[in-house]
Design a protein around this motif. Structure first.
Motif: not given
Ligand SMILES: *Cc1c(COP(=O)(O)O)cnc(C)c1O
Length: 390
Positions: A296-297, A302-306, A312-313, A370-371
Motif C-alpha cells: 500500500e505504497m 515512494l518518489m518523495r522518499l527516494l 530522482s525518479s 529501495l529495499k
C-alpha cells in the motif's frame, strides 16, 4: 549516502558527437546544407529496415504529419493506449480527431490487443500502439486486428529504438513508425524526431506537409496550401548520426543497467521490474518498479522518499483518461472501470534512474535504498506474496 543526485535519465555523449556537430557548424552550408540530414535519414532507414526516413523536430510532429498523410480528421476516432506520454495523443487534437483510450496488457504494459479490438467503432480510422519503456506489445495480434478493420497503424517507438519483436526492429511494424530524440531518450539530438515508412505515398505527403506544402519541382514560393514547417537542423542531424553510429553500444548499455537492477533486486518480494518475453528484445528505456500492492505504497510517496536519498525518479504515466486535459473525452465513457489494468498499475509504479551515465555502484545504492524504504512497510514483519506469484 552519495552526494551527487542520481539523475533519472540522460544521454551518453563522446568526442565523436562533438566532432560531427563541430563539422556541421563549419561545413553544412551552401551546397552541403543537407548532407547530415541525408546521411542521418539514410542510415536510420537502413538500421530500422524500412525504405524511407524523414528527420523532424520532434516525435510529436511525426505523429501530426502521419495523421495528416492518412487523412485522419474531424469526426474520426483513433485508439491509443491509456498509459503513454501525452505526445502520443495530443496531435489528434491538432487534426480535430477524437482519442479513444484502450487498456494496457498486464505484463507488457503496452496496448492490450483485446481491449483495442473492443473499442473499435465505425468511426475508428487508426490505432497508435506504443512501445512503452522499450517493450513491444503483441504486434501480430494488433496488426491483424487493424488489417481486419481497415485501420492505419502508427507505431509510437519513441521509447524503443533498438528493441525487437520476433527479430524485427521497433518502428517497422505499422504503416509508419515514429521516434523521439529528446534528451531523455536512448539516443538524442537534443530535441528531434524521425518518421519511418515503407509507403511511398505517405512519405511524399509527409515531405510535402512538413515544408509549407510546396510541390516538388513547382515554381519557388508558390504554395498549393497552408502547410507546416517541421524540419530538423543539420546540427541536430550531425548529433543524431554520431549517436546512431554508436547505437549498438547505447542499447547494450541500457540492457546492462537493467541487468544490474535485476541482480540486486532478484530476491526482493517488494517490487516487480519490467517484463520481457521470449518474442521481445526489450531495451529498457526506463527501468520501472511496480510496488507490491500489499505494501500500500503510492508512487508519489515512494518518489518523495527516494528524493530524500538523492535519487530522482518519475511516476509511471497517469492514465490519459484521468488527466484534466481529457476531462471532456473521459466524461463519455467509464474508463476507470474498463481500463482496469491501467488504473491498478499506474498508482503504484515508478521509473527508476536509467540514464546512460549510471555506474553499477549507483544502481546498487538505488536498490539498497529501495529495499530499506519498502521493508518498513512490511506489516508485522510478514513478507508479502511476490507480485509475480499466483
Ligand atoms: C518522448 C515521447 C514522445 C514525444 O517525443 P517528442 O520528441 O518530445 O515529441 C512520444 N511518445 C512517447 C511514448 C514518448 O515517450
Amino acid at each position: 549516502m552519495v552526494n551527487k543526485k542520481i539523475a533519472v535519465s540522460g544521454p551518453s555523449i563522446t568526442s565523436k558527437e562533438i566532432e560531427y556537430v563541430s563539422d556541421a557548424v563549419k561545413n553544412a552550408w551552401y551546397e552541403d546544407a543537407n548532407i547530415y540530414n541525408d546521411r542521418f535519414e539514410r542510415a536510420f532507414a537502413d538500421y530500422i529496415g524500412v525504405k524511407y526516413a524523414v528527420s523532424l523536430p520532434s516525435c510529436t510532429s511525426a505523429i501530426h504529419l502521419s495523421l495528416l498523410a492518412m487523412g485522419v480528421g474531424a469526426g474520426d476516432e483513433v485508439i491509443v493506449p491509456d498509459i503513454t506520454w501525452i505526445a502520443t495523443s495530443a496531435p489528434l487534437k491538432y487534426v480535430g480527431a477524437d482519442p479513444v483510450f484502450a487498456d494496457i496488457d498486464r505484463d507488457s504494459w503496452c496496448l492490450s490487443a483485446d481491449s483495442f479490438e473492443s473499442r473499435i467503432t465505425s468511426k475508428t480510422k487508426a490505432v497508435i500502439p506504443v512501445d512503452l519503456y522499450g517493450n513491444i506489445p503483441d504486434m501480430d495480434s494488433i496488426i491483424q486486428i487493424a488489417r481486419k478493420h481497415n485501420l492505419y497503424v502508427i507505431e509510437d517507438a519513441a521509447e524503443a529504438i533498438g528493441s525487437e519483436y520476433k527479430g524485427k526492429k521497433a518502428g517497422a511494424f505499422g504503416d509508419v513508425g515514429v521516434f523521439s530524440f529528446h534528451g531523455s531518450k536512448t539516443m538524442t539530438t537534443g530535441e528531434g524526431g524521425m518518421l519511418v515508412t515503407d509507403d511511398e505515398n505517405i512519405w511524399r505527403k509527409v515531405l510535402y506537409n512538413r515544408d509549407h506544402a510546396r510541390k516538388p519541382g513547382d515554381k519557388l514560393f508558390y504554395n498549393q496550401e497552408v502547410g507546416y514547417k517541421y524540419k530538423m537542423s543539420s546540427l541536430q542531424a550531425a548529433l543524431g548520426l554520431a549517436q546512431l553510429e554508436r547505437i549498438d553500444e547505447l542499447v547494450q548499455q541500457k540492457r546492462e543497467i537493467f541487468s544490474w537492477y535485476q541482480a540486486y533486486l532478484k530476491d526482493t518480494p517488494y517490487i516487480c521490474l519490467n517484463s520481457s518475453s521470449l518474442e521481445v528484445k526489450n531495451t529498457y528505456w526506463m527501468v520501472t518498479a511496480v510496488v507490491n500492492p500489499e505494501l500500500e505504497m503510492e508512487k508519489e510517496q515512494l518518489m518523495r522518499l527516494l528524493d530524500q536519498h538523492n535519487i530522482s525518479s518519475r511516476p509511471f504515466f497517469y492514465p490519459l483518461s484521468s488527466l484534466p486535459a481529457y476531462e471532456f473525452e473521459s466524461s463519455k465513457f467509464n474508463y476507470r472501470e474498463y481500463n482496469e489494468v491501467s488504473y491498478s498499475i499506474s498508482p503504484i509504479a515508478v521509473n527508476l534512474p536509467s540514464g546512460l551515465n549510471l555506474t553499477r555502484d549507483d544502481v546498487k545504492y538505488v536498490c539498497d535504498t529501495l529495499k530499506v524504504i519498502l521493508k518498513t512497510r512490511s506489516l508485522n514483519n510478514r513478507l508479502p506474496r511476490r507480485c509475480n506469484d499466483e
